[in-house]
Design an enzyme around this catalytic site. Sequence first.
Site, PDB file in Angstrom:
ATOM      1  N   GLY A   1      30.842  39.292  35.366  1.00 47.54           N
ATOM      2  CA  GLY A   1      30.513  37.726  35.380  1.00 47.54           C
ATOM      3  C   GLY A   1      30.662  37.188  36.516  1.00 47.54           C
TER       4      GLY A   1
ATOM      5  N   ILE B   1      39.043  39.077  46.378  1.00 49.30           N
ATOM      6  CA  ILE B   1      39.755  38.338  45.401  1.00 49.30           C
ATOM      7  C   ILE B   1      39.467  36.635  45.601  1.00 49.30           C
ATOM      8  CG2 ILE B   1      41.839  37.514  44.209  1.00 49.30           C
ATOM      9  CD1 ILE B   1      40.988  40.636  43.984  1.00 49.30           C
TER      10      ILE B   1
ATOM     11  N   GLU C   1      38.626  43.573  33.598  1.00 54.20           N
ATOM     12  CA  GLU C   1      38.782  44.822  32.913  1.00 54.20           C
ATOM     13  C   GLU C   1      39.540  45.971  33.245  1.00 54.20           C
ATOM     14  OE1 GLU C   1      35.319  45.113  29.750  1.00 54.20           O
ATOM     15  OE2 GLU C   1      34.531  44.361  31.801  1.00 54.20           O
TER      16      GLU C   1
END
Length: 685
Positions: A494, A573, A649
Amino acid sequence: MTHRIEGREKVTGKARYAYEYPLEAPAYVSAVQAEAGKGEIVSVDAASARRLPGVLAVLSCENAPQLASRSNGELAVFQSRTVSYRGQFVAAVVAETLETAREAARLLRIEYAAEAPDVRLRDDHPGLYRPEEINTGVPADTEMGDPEAALSDSDVQVDVTYTTPAEHNNPMEPHTTVAHWNEDGSLTLYESTQGASTHQRTIARIFGLDREQVRVVSPHVGGGFGAKGTPRPNAVLAAMAAREVGRPVKFAVPRQQMYATTGYRTPTIQRLRLGAAADGTLNAIVHDVVEQTSTVREFAEQTAAPTRIMYRAPHRRTTHRVVALDVPTPSWMRAPGETPGMYALESALDELAAAAGIDPVELRIRNDTDHEPESGLPFSSRNLVACLREGAERFGWAGRDPAPRSRRAGRRLVGTGVAASTYPARLNPGRATARAEPDGTFTVRIAAADIGTGARTALALLAAETLKADLGRVRMEVGDSSFPTASVAGGSSGTASWGTAVVRACEALRERLNGAVPPEGVEASADTRDEVEAQERYARHAFGAQFAEVEVDVDTGEVRVSRMLGVFAAGRIVNPVTARSQFVGGMTMGIGMALMEESVMDERFGDYLNRDLAQYHVPACADVPDIEAVWLEESDPHLNPMGAKGIGEIGIVGAAAAIGNAVHHATGVRVRDLPITPPKLLARG
């Protein structure tokens, strides 16, 4: 460090979810599920239901309008008298109130010509077959060298079989649709979905509409874990009902009905055979998977796919076999394929370490590789070894006695375990617009989905960074199919995919800005399809290492996870706050997978026995006393403009194996059939 920009809306209740959209005079839907596990509907007696005051319509195979597309059997609602599995939607009532709809649904009398369903997955089922391809579009089987001969010649051999049960996603917000047909014949759906654009395309096809005639609105979603990645029968049923009664309808699937109608993780039977030299160097890896699909629509999970990329071995084979049973179609659940597959692989690797007398961390380091073993592609970056070493140091691994049952704390046996994590770093094409407003603010739009991951915040940060503007000046709008097309929130793709489109749109806007913004504003857009298709060929994956400590009560067999540590290498990140939440959330789901989660099939009736959160157990706060997630600084220029890999995930991948390995270290008992429950430990303790 930035907290979620929609956080205040959520905690004050201002964030609007699908069921909460206020439409004038909505009606309510209650669905009826099949009581037969297989067969045909003989008749539907709706007389008593129709007599109930407030009932507006009863829909079933006897009167439902024909859909334009029935290619997806799960979405071909009421298009046939065939019952393919118990729990399938076979009728529905539309009424003035939800209470009336439920009571009328209870009064429906449906007669079946029932047959005995075939619902048990087994590795000797005569219906097993090889699918043409598996979930990610890759081959079902791969082979290199001569794995059988290499296994026979290996100094150390492991031949073990692991099973994982069916598991259900259980997001907090149920699958919900509010459907409204407009006067011009277009359809608006307020939907709990992981992909407004995907949802729009599918629903338009089913109802024979142009894509532009369907609008899907979904700015806030209360979790999905994959179950909302594609439309489910509730969306079709709600739209059908709204057209039938000529007014808006609301349909929220009760949790008990979700277990048969919204997807689940397929159970698996996995045989792992490993062959290694005396020093632990792998010669051969064979990973054979058996799993289920349905008679309605094929779904084959890529369970052995991670084995193809994790460790080097010159001789290797992976296979997938599926059988079509009289069950609902399995679907995505957080990290599909990698989660059950890495549980088996990382557990088997632990067994190899014990057989060879080698430390489990060291064994993984010895078999590391700088290229994808089966494709031969170089990794864009791979810091698995760094994760293992950092994790071992932080966790205190060096002082570990490898002997099982070597640590006690009163009446509890204490053990530690390790497992690796991995997940692909995917990039999908998408579009975005960025607009400079006359008041000095910016509006960025993309049909992305924020399912609780913090995607809205991450995208706003990327937009602000690219525009060189304060975050407070950027308004990030997502979750509407009328916005530029976006891929589904899934596959940890995403933020990487949507972020690329957002960055490119903001770059284009900056080029157009020249001094003052005109009264009408300035807008720019981007389409990343060409950029995505022109990517260089690299193996792109995130990696990590999971460490777990457990305590097992010697009298009751109860397992408690006393601490967990995850160390990950997942590119840049973007936002540490939301990143930690995603990692810890995945690891917590791994605790559930290891110790609690199991959807139990009643083989006589073909239905799940545990269909709510009272019986389907998931971890609560008391089950997670000490859990820590950290990440390594990783720069990867071969991914996307942000250098991000996606983290939604990978946190669950390997977590169950680390816990299972810790349980073995604590007790000396190897439980190869999840979940690890007290009876399984006491029976062999």
